[in-house]
Design an enzyme around this catalytic site. Sequence first.
Site, PDB file in Angstrom:
ATOM      1  CG  ASP A 240       4.824  -1.530   2.377  1.00 51.99           C
ATOM      2  OD1 ASP A 240       3.661  -1.392   2.819  1.00 51.99           O
ATOM      3  OD2 ASP A 240       5.298  -2.639   2.057  1.00 51.99           O
ATOM      4  CG  HIS A 241       0.471   3.528   5.422  1.00 49.54           C
ATOM      5  ND1 HIS A 241       0.827   3.577   6.761  1.00 49.54           N
ATOM      6  CD2 HIS A 241      -0.244   4.665   5.212  1.00 49.54           C
ATOM      7  CE1 HIS A 241       0.347   4.664   7.318  1.00 49.54           C
ATOM      8  NE2 HIS A 241      -0.319   5.348   6.406  1.00 49.54           N
ATOM      9  NE  ARG A 242       2.868  -4.430   2.935  1.00 55.97           N
ATOM     10  CZ  ARG A 242       3.417  -5.415   2.200  1.00 55.97           C
ATOM     11  NH1 ARG A 242       2.865  -6.624   2.201  1.00 55.97           N
ATOM     12  NH2 ARG A 242       4.507  -5.193   1.498  1.00 55.97           N
TER      13      ARG A 242
ATOM     14  N   PRO B  99       0.845  -1.203   0.000  1.00 57.52           N
ATOM     15  CG  PRO B  99       0.002  -1.031   2.170  1.00 57.52           C
ATOM     16  CD  PRO B  99       0.749  -1.950   1.275  1.00 57.52           C
TER      17      PRO B  99
ATOM     18  CB  VAL C  32       1.588   6.565   1.957  1.00 54.97           C
ATOM     19  CG1 VAL C  32       1.414   8.015   2.401  1.00 54.97           C
ATOM     20  CG2 VAL C  32       0.421   5.721   2.455  1.00 54.97           C
TER      21      VAL C  32
END
Length: 460
Positions: A430-432, A254, A256
């Site tokens: 990576d928003h994880r 994901p 951002v």
Amino acid sequence: MIKVFTLPDLGEGLTESEIVSWKVAVGDAVKLNQVIAEVETAKAVVELPSPYEGVISRLHEEPGTVVEVGNPIVSFEVAGSEDSAPDAPAEEQNSKRVPTLVGYGAEPEKGGRPARRARPGAALAVASTTAAQAAAEPAASVSLPAAAVVQNLVQNVVQNVGERPRSTPPVRKLARDLGVDLSALNGTGVGGLITREDVQAAVVSSEVLGSAQLAAPFAAGQAAAGLPREVRTPIKGVRKYTAAAMVSSAFTAPHVTEFLTVDVTPTMELLAKLKVSRAFAGLKLTPLTIVAKALCVAVGRNPSLNSRWDEANQEIVTMSYVNLGIAAATPRGLMVPNIKDAESRSLTELAQALAELTETARAGKTSPAELSGGTISITNIGVFGIDAGTPILNPGEAAILAMGAVRRQPWEYQGEVALRQVMTLSLSFDHRLVDGEQGSKFLADIGTILADPGMLITMI
């Protein structure tokens, strides 16, 4: 005795490679480890060293051919007491995998060598090669009937290939590189074969047309007269790998993206001083050099940006080292080689490493090892005059920083409006792995260093 060398597994899990060029010819004496060919994998062009010392007895494939791992590519005549037929590769391969200088060849099937993928136009290539060899022999050694047989062979093969342009793999590769449509050419070779000279002549013709017609606008719904309406380029090699990797990254991590515009006038002034410094004599210093150093420092303060998601083990892996990837546009497509342990390098060492990395990538000499193991990347879109963007993560990495162009523009400075040098930074993460706060602090740290390089000593 004859030794057959098969295309090795280059250690990257690749199943095939394209023969880009041969550095040797039949009859050449070669030494152990001498470069005999260039092959293009899905990641880079790799120099292939000789596993034997001897004489080249046969080149099994022509440049431009895609070969599966484990298939024969070259035969050597080496000193030894055993005799072996030159065209019996199966007799030359052991039942188990044999280590080579660049990896391991594919394990042969029980019935012999690995099955080989059929190549379109292979028979034509063989026929044309035979014709070329016959033409190269002295006139006294080629009888008229033999020449007629060769010509008939070529003509018969041509009749069996349907609508496929009549040419050999090297000529087709040359046409692809030059953007020439083979279907529009009439071959002047034996049996109507399209030769290198035919392709080169077409290029000259198109250049003449270009000087007279290309400057004029295209007529509505029509391409310029004499030019191909479409040019089709096979998706393979570096570009095929890059496309697959980017799609996988875009739909797995994901993304951002955050932006920060910075007054980098102090950094540009520092670069001007360093360029005349004896310590940096002979080195190319650019804003990328300072940004690379600033990123390494910022990673130490924000380690989540230098991590990866291990799906198989359900773990987040955070690295204490920085293998800094630098996105490089090359004639073969986008590559992201990385500088190993960049965090431990001085500014001088970083400048030297960046220069070497860029030169190697543009020359197409980047090795698979230099393309693997990256932990975080920089892409310098500013060199193309672009201010900002939303870069896609290099697969397996948590963040990528895009550098925009340095522009002189009005900016608030010491309570007044002044003309300053300004750059926009774009950070995708990576928003994880990275929270918004962590990504923002990381980007702010880099911006702080670029706005005031003296602040660097407060961060280390």
